[in-house]
Design a protein around this motif. Structure first.
Motif, PDB file in Angstrom:
ATOM      1  N   THR A   1     -10.476  36.652 -27.606  1.00  0.00           N
ATOM      2  CA  THR A   1     -10.684  36.777 -29.047  1.00  0.00           C
ATOM      3  C   THR A   1     -10.126  38.119 -29.538  1.00  0.00           C
ATOM      4  OG1 THR A   1     -12.781  37.980 -29.099  1.00  0.00           O
ATOM      5  CG2 THR A   1     -12.902  35.592 -28.723  1.00  0.00           C
ATOM      6  N   VAL A   2     -10.246  38.331 -30.836  1.00  0.00           N
ATOM      7  CA  VAL A   2      -9.780  39.597 -31.422  1.00  0.00           C
ATOM      8  C   VAL A   2     -10.434  40.815 -30.778  1.00  0.00           C
ATOM      9  CG1 VAL A   2      -9.031  38.823 -33.704  1.00  0.00           C
ATOM     10  CG2 VAL A   2     -11.467  39.186 -33.298  1.00  0.00           C
TER      11      VAL A   2
ATOM     12  N   ALA B   1       4.428  38.747 -38.411  1.00  0.00           N
ATOM     13  CA  ALA B   1       3.308  39.502 -37.818  1.00  0.00           C
ATOM     14  C   ALA B   1       3.577  39.934 -36.374  1.00  0.00           C
ATOM     15  CB  ALA B   1       2.047  38.641 -37.881  1.00  0.00           C
ATOM     16  N   ASP B   2       2.624  40.741 -35.840  1.00  0.00           N
ATOM     17  CA  ASP B   2       2.701  41.179 -34.434  1.00  0.00           C
ATOM     18  C   ASP B   2       1.771  40.344 -33.561  1.00  0.00           C
ATOM     19  OD1 ASP B   2       4.153  43.517 -35.351  1.00  0.00           O
ATOM     20  OD2 ASP B   2       2.212  44.312 -35.999  1.00  0.00           O
ATOM     21  N   ILE B   3       0.705  39.817 -34.192  1.00  0.00           N
ATOM     22  CA  ILE B   3      -0.342  39.103 -33.452  1.00  0.00           C
ATOM     23  C   ILE B   3      -0.743  37.875 -34.264  1.00  0.00           C
ATOM     24  CG2 ILE B   3      -2.800  39.239 -32.785  1.00  0.00           C
ATOM     25  CD1 ILE B   3      -2.377  42.181 -32.217  1.00  0.00           C
ATOM     26  N   PHE B   4      -1.066  36.800 -33.555  1.00  0.00           N
ATOM     27  CA  PHE B   4      -1.567  35.597 -34.228  1.00  0.00           C
ATOM     28  C   PHE B   4      -3.045  35.416 -33.896  1.00  0.00           C
ATOM     29  CE2 PHE B   4      -2.459  30.962 -33.957  1.00  0.00           C
ATOM     30  CZ  PHE B   4      -2.345  30.669 -35.313  1.00  0.00           C
TER      31      PHE B   4
ATOM     32  N   SER C   1       1.543  25.895 -37.337  1.00  0.00           N
ATOM     33  CA  SER C   1       0.673  27.060 -37.492  1.00  0.00           C
ATOM     34  C   SER C   1      -0.523  27.040 -36.548  1.00  0.00           C
ATOM     35  CB  SER C   1       0.163  27.144 -38.933  1.00  0.00           C
ATOM     36  OG  SER C   1      -0.755  26.088 -39.169  1.00  0.00           O
ATOM     37  N   THR C   2      -0.635  26.002 -35.725  1.00  0.00           N
ATOM     38  CA  THR C   2      -1.747  25.963 -34.766  1.00  0.00           C
ATOM     39  C   THR C   2      -1.228  25.902 -33.325  1.00  0.00           C
ATOM     40  OG1 THR C   2      -1.856  23.554 -34.902  1.00  0.00           O
ATOM     41  CG2 THR C   2      -3.306  24.772 -36.372  1.00  0.00           C
ATOM     42  N   ASP C   3      -0.016  25.399 -33.173  1.00  0.00           N
ATOM     43  CA  ASP C   3       0.538  25.217 -31.826  1.00  0.00           C
ATOM     44  C   ASP C   3       1.820  26.038 -31.626  1.00  0.00           C
ATOM     45  OD1 ASP C   3       1.006  24.085 -29.265  1.00  0.00           O
ATOM     46  OD2 ASP C   3       2.408  22.666 -30.185  1.00  0.00           O
ATOM     47  N   ALA C   4       2.920  25.615 -32.277  1.00  0.00           N
ATOM     48  CA  ALA C   4       4.224  26.245 -32.005  1.00  0.00           C
ATOM     49  C   ALA C   4       4.216  27.751 -32.250  1.00  0.00           C
ATOM     50  CB  ALA C   4       5.318  25.566 -32.837  1.00  0.00           C
ATOM     51  N   VAL C   5       3.452  28.208 -33.233  1.00  0.00           N
ATOM     52  CA  VAL C   5       3.444  29.647 -33.534  1.00  0.00           C
ATOM     53  C   VAL C   5       2.986  30.473 -32.338  1.00  0.00           C
ATOM     54  CG1 VAL C   5       1.080  29.714 -34.490  1.00  0.00           C
ATOM     55  CG2 VAL C   5       2.795  31.315 -35.343  1.00  0.00           C
ATOM     56  N   THR C   6       2.155  29.883 -31.493  1.00  0.00           N
ATOM     57  CA  THR C   6       1.639  30.627 -30.333  1.00  0.00           C
ATOM     58  C   THR C   6       2.725  30.838 -29.266  1.00  0.00           C
ATOM     59  OG1 THR C   6       0.867  28.664 -29.153  1.00  0.00           O
ATOM     60  CG2 THR C   6      -0.684  29.670 -30.688  1.00  0.00           C
ATOM     61  N   HIS C   7       3.871  30.162 -29.430  1.00  0.00           N
ATOM     62  CA  HIS C   7       4.985  30.383 -28.490  1.00  0.00           C
ATOM     63  C   HIS C   7       5.717  31.688 -28.803  1.00  0.00           C
ATOM     64  CE1 HIS C   7       5.215  25.685 -28.344  1.00  0.00           C
ATOM     65  NE2 HIS C   7       4.117  26.166 -27.811  1.00  0.00           N
ATOM     66  N   TYR C   8       5.449  32.248 -29.996  1.00  0.00           N
ATOM     67  CA  TYR C   8       6.236  33.409 -30.441  1.00  0.00           C
ATOM     68  C   TYR C   8       5.426  34.687 -30.642  1.00  0.00           C
ATOM     69  CZ  TYR C   8       9.442  29.599 -31.114  1.00  0.00           C
ATOM     70  OH  TYR C   8      10.218  28.500 -30.886  1.00  0.00           O
TER      71      TYR C   8
ATOM     72  N   PRO D   1       1.666  37.003 -29.374  1.00  0.00           N
ATOM     73  CA  PRO D   1       0.426  37.065 -28.612  1.00  0.00           C
ATOM     74  C   PRO D   1      -0.673  36.458 -29.484  1.00  0.00           C
ATOM     75  CG  PRO D   1       1.409  39.257 -28.892  1.00  0.00           C
ATOM     76  CD  PRO D   1       2.238  38.312 -29.687  1.00  0.00           C
ATOM     77  N   SER D   2      -1.474  35.548 -28.913  1.00  0.00           N
ATOM     78  CA  SER D   2      -2.395  34.772 -29.746  1.00  0.00           C
ATOM     79  C   SER D   2      -3.816  34.834 -29.203  1.00  0.00           C
ATOM     80  CB  SER D   2      -1.945  33.308 -29.785  1.00  0.00           C
ATOM     81  OG  SER D   2      -0.610  33.238 -30.267  1.00  0.00           O
ATOM     82  N   VAL D   3      -4.752  35.060 -30.109  1.00  0.00           N
ATOM     83  CA  VAL D   3      -6.167  35.086 -29.729  1.00  0.00           C
ATOM     84  C   VAL D   3      -6.978  34.338 -30.781  1.00  0.00           C
ATOM     85  CG1 VAL D   3      -6.095  37.267 -28.451  1.00  0.00           C
ATOM     86  CG2 VAL D   3      -6.530  37.299 -30.919  1.00  0.00           C
ATOM     87  N   ALA D   4      -8.244  34.101 -30.442  1.00  0.00           N
ATOM     88  CA  ALA D   4      -9.130  33.412 -31.387  1.00  0.00           C
ATOM     89  C   ALA D   4      -9.852  34.418 -32.275  1.00  0.00           C
ATOM     90  CB  ALA D   4     -10.162  32.602 -30.609  1.00  0.00           C
ATOM     91  N   GLY D   5     -10.249  33.940 -33.446  1.00  0.00           N
ATOM     92  CA  GLY D   5     -11.064  34.744 -34.352  1.00  0.00           C
ATOM     93  C   GLY D   5     -12.547  34.547 -34.052  1.00  0.00           C
TER      94      GLY D   5
END
Ligand code: 3PG
Length: 242
Positions: free
Chosen positions: A6-7, A140-143, A157-164, A166-170
């Motif tokens: 997470t964040v 952005a720098d982080i998703f 905005s829920t799947d493909a964006v995480t390929h580009y 670093p992604s974490v949950a809120g």
């Protein structure tokens, strides 16, 4: 328990954050929000990120628009409400990608917030399009994924964006998943599942699960019409078409 990062698990201080919210809220025919619960629930993650001096770019879908000119599904009223709730300025960006969005993202200062226009104004969103996701990610720098109601969709905005990015949950997503997991695994008794809204087609599997787990299942909202129709209590319902 929640098993994703997470964040709180990464260093977000001062970063440009793309936050995926679920601002799919009900609006009346004049575009007035009739229930702002989802906007209020998004505030904990937003506040956390603002406390970390992030530059915040929020994105969401609203409804199922037929295209970019379907202005009744604009996120503009949500930007207004968010501004009131946060008691700080929220810049509304009339497109979620492109020059304008890029300019806003580049000029955001720590603690500033922008809300992008409806993601679904671009058909690429629901196609989980990589090029569209890349454009979103470039803002952005982080998703941060915080849209619990939409994480089951494989969209850009829920799947493909995480390929580009670093992604974490809120924090809202973490809380929602923890709550539902506790209820599924170790429920307090008696357990009454109250299930409402529309979109019965999406919820039928959940209903089957709760028929096994719960002591009682109460169905309300538009979904109830489908059952009343099946029982022969009413003759027709729009809900029977979904
Ligand atoms: C919801 O309200 O169920 C979510 O926002 C998902 O919306 P959708 O069913 O249009 O994808």
């Amino acid at each position: 328990m929640f098993t994703k990062k997470t964040v709180r698990d990464i260093d977000v201080r001062g970063k440009r954050v793309l936050l995926r919210a679920d601002y799919n809220v009900p609006l009346d025919s004049k575009g007035t929000i009739t229930d702002d619960y989802r906007i209020k629930k998004s505030l904990s993650t937003i506040q956390y990120l603002l406390d970390q001096d992030c530059k915040l770019i929020i994105c969401s879908h609203l409804g199922r628009p037929s295209g970019p000119n379907d202005t009744k599904n604009s996120l503009f009223p949500i930007a207004k409400r968010l501004k009131e709730l946060l008691n700080r300025d929220v810049e509304f960006v009339p497109d979620c990608v492109g020059e304008r969005a890029e300019k806003v993202s580049a000029s955001l200062q720590p603690g500033q917030v922008a809300l992008l226009e409806n993601l679904r104004f671009h058909p690429e969103e629901e196609r989980d399009d990589e090029a569209f996701a890349k454009q979103l990610a470039s803002l952005a720098d982080i998703f941060v994924q915080d849209g619990f109601g939409v994480v089951h969709r494989a969209h850009a905005s829920t799947d493909a964006v995480t390929h580009y990015l670093p992604s974490v949950a809120g924090l809202l997503l973490e809380n929602e998943v923890d709550t539902i997991t506790n209820v599924m695994i170790n429920p307090g008794r008696p357990l009454v599942a109250v299930i409402g809204g529309s979109k019965i087609a999406d919820k039928i599997d959940i209903l089957y699960r709760f028929i096994d787990i719960a002591d009682m299942v109460a169905i309300g909202g538009a979904m109830a019409n489908t059952f009343l129709l099946a029982e022969g209590i009413i003759r027709t319902t729009w809900a029977s078409k979904v």
